[in-house]
Write an enzyme that holds these catalytic residues in place. Structure first.
Site, PDB file in Angstrom:
ATOM      1  CB  SER A  87       0.727  37.946  89.698  1.00 14.76           C
ATOM      2  OG  SER A  87      -0.508  37.594  88.753  1.00 14.76           O
TER       3      SER A  87
ATOM      4  CG  ASP B 257      -6.077  38.229  94.957  1.00 16.20           C
ATOM      5  OD1 ASP B 257      -6.675  39.000  93.189  1.00 16.20           O
ATOM      6  OD2 ASP B 257      -4.157  38.220  94.079  1.00 16.20           O
TER       7      ASP B 257
ATOM      8  CG  HIS C 280      -3.468  40.544  91.249  1.00 16.59           C
ATOM      9  ND1 HIS C 280      -3.476  39.669  91.939  1.00 16.59           N
ATOM     10  CD2 HIS C 280      -3.039  40.605  90.530  1.00 16.59           C
ATOM     11  CE1 HIS C 280      -2.600  38.725  90.837  1.00 16.59           C
ATOM     12  NE2 HIS C 280      -3.029  39.113  89.905  1.00 16.59           N
TER      13      HIS C 280
END
Length: 330
Positions: free
Chosen positions: A174, A275, A305
């Site tokens: 991320s 995502d 995600h």
């Protein structure tokens, strides 16, 4: 871009086929187990705006990772780090500099301990996890500056850590994937690879699967399709970017906007089909491939995600595949 097969998605020559993503058209949905876990996680996670509440939520409920022979805390030129060594006394091994996710505002060494343990145990590499400064108290460029500081320290310590200075890989999930990408852009000559797990790469949040850095979002984009109801929301992402700061057009904020990606190292992008950041990852992979970079994409259908390391088959498979990729770093 080198090909790879994951689940039902096939990535070949920069084109994702077989019903997962084709020409930017979204067709994926969460698997039943992923949907149940996603809904439970979303129900316990605060909305954007309260840093204290978000940090508290992110700090809880983490599973333990595998045993690693040596785990110790250290300091890398002023930046706290945690060093994972699966086989002390080794030599010539890969060295992974890992940056945790959390929207640049939360998480740390503890939240990503299990992930780092899994990568070290599975790859045989020494993993150095960086506890970089967080926004909003420390906005851009504090985090990328800390990331580069840790890379330079790790390179200098590589031999003492039983690693090859020529086998250093930057990695992150991320927002940590963003930091890994930025670090590789800043010092491509110092890294042999970059492992980018569902990274945010464009502060404008306008990328599509077939986009360049200046494209305009369409109704078919992953941001539109998965911006709500899939744990990590577009509202959260926009708020994280706002806290992080920096010029959205700057490549050290938005790597997708870098004018030239040639010269970057071997790359693995690990993406979730459901995502909102998926299309940014695919756009970056296509640009890397067009620039002649050895780039593979592992696209996992039916997950959201944050799936890496979660109790889902895809979470375990992604960690295993990433560790195998790290073993080959040279």
């Amino acid at each position: 871009m080198s090909g790879g097969v994951v689940g039902e998605g096939v990535v070949s020559q920069g084109v994702v086929t077989e019903g997962v993503v084709s020409r930017g058209v979204v067709s994926g949905s969460l698997a039943p187990a992923a949907r149940a876990l996603c809904d439970a996680m979303a129900a316990a996670f605060p909305g954007p705006g309260d840093v204290t509440a978000l940090r508290a939520a992110a700090a809880g409920g983490r599973s333990a990772g595998p045993e690693v022979a040596s785990v110790r805390d250290a300091e890398a030129s002023g930046v706290p780090v945690r060093v994972y060594d699966p086989a002390p006394g080794g030599a010539g091994r890969p060295l992974v500099v890992f940056f945790h996710g959390g929207g640049w505002v939360m998480c740390g060494l503890g939240t990503h301990d299990a992930t780092c343990r899994s990568l070290a145990a599975g790859s045989g590499a020494v993993v150095v996890s960086a506890d970089y400064r967080l926004a909003p108290e420390h906005p851009w460029p504090a985090a990328p500056d800390d990331a580069l500081t840790v890379l330079l320290w790790a390179r200098a310590q590589a031999v003492a850590l039983g690693c090859d200075p020529g086998r250093v890989v930057v990695a992150g999930d991320s927002s940590g994937g963003n930091l890994a990408a930025v670090t590789a852009l800043r010092a491509p000559e110092l890294v042999a690879g970059q492992l980018l797990v569902y990274p945010p790469l464009d502060a404008a949040m306008t990328a599509t699967a077939t986009a360049t850095a200046t494209a305009t979002a369409t109704a078919a984009s992953s941001t539109a399709a998965y911006g709500e109801g899939h744990f990590h929301t577009a509202a959260h992402m926009a708020w994280y970017w706002e806290q992080y700061g920096g010029d959205p057009a700057h490549p050290y904020v938005s790597p997708l906007r870098a004018p030239d990606l040639s010269g970057l190292p071997r790359t693995l992008l690990v993406l979730a089909d459901c995502d909102l950041l998926r299309d940014e990852g695919l756009a970056y992979a296509r640009r890397l491939g067009a620039a002649g970079v050895d780039c593979a994409v592992h696209l996992y259908p039916g997950v959201f995600h944050g799936f890496l390391g979660l109790p889902l088959p895809a979470g375990r498979a992604a960690l295993t595949a990433a560790a195998a990729w790290l073993r080959a770093a040279e």
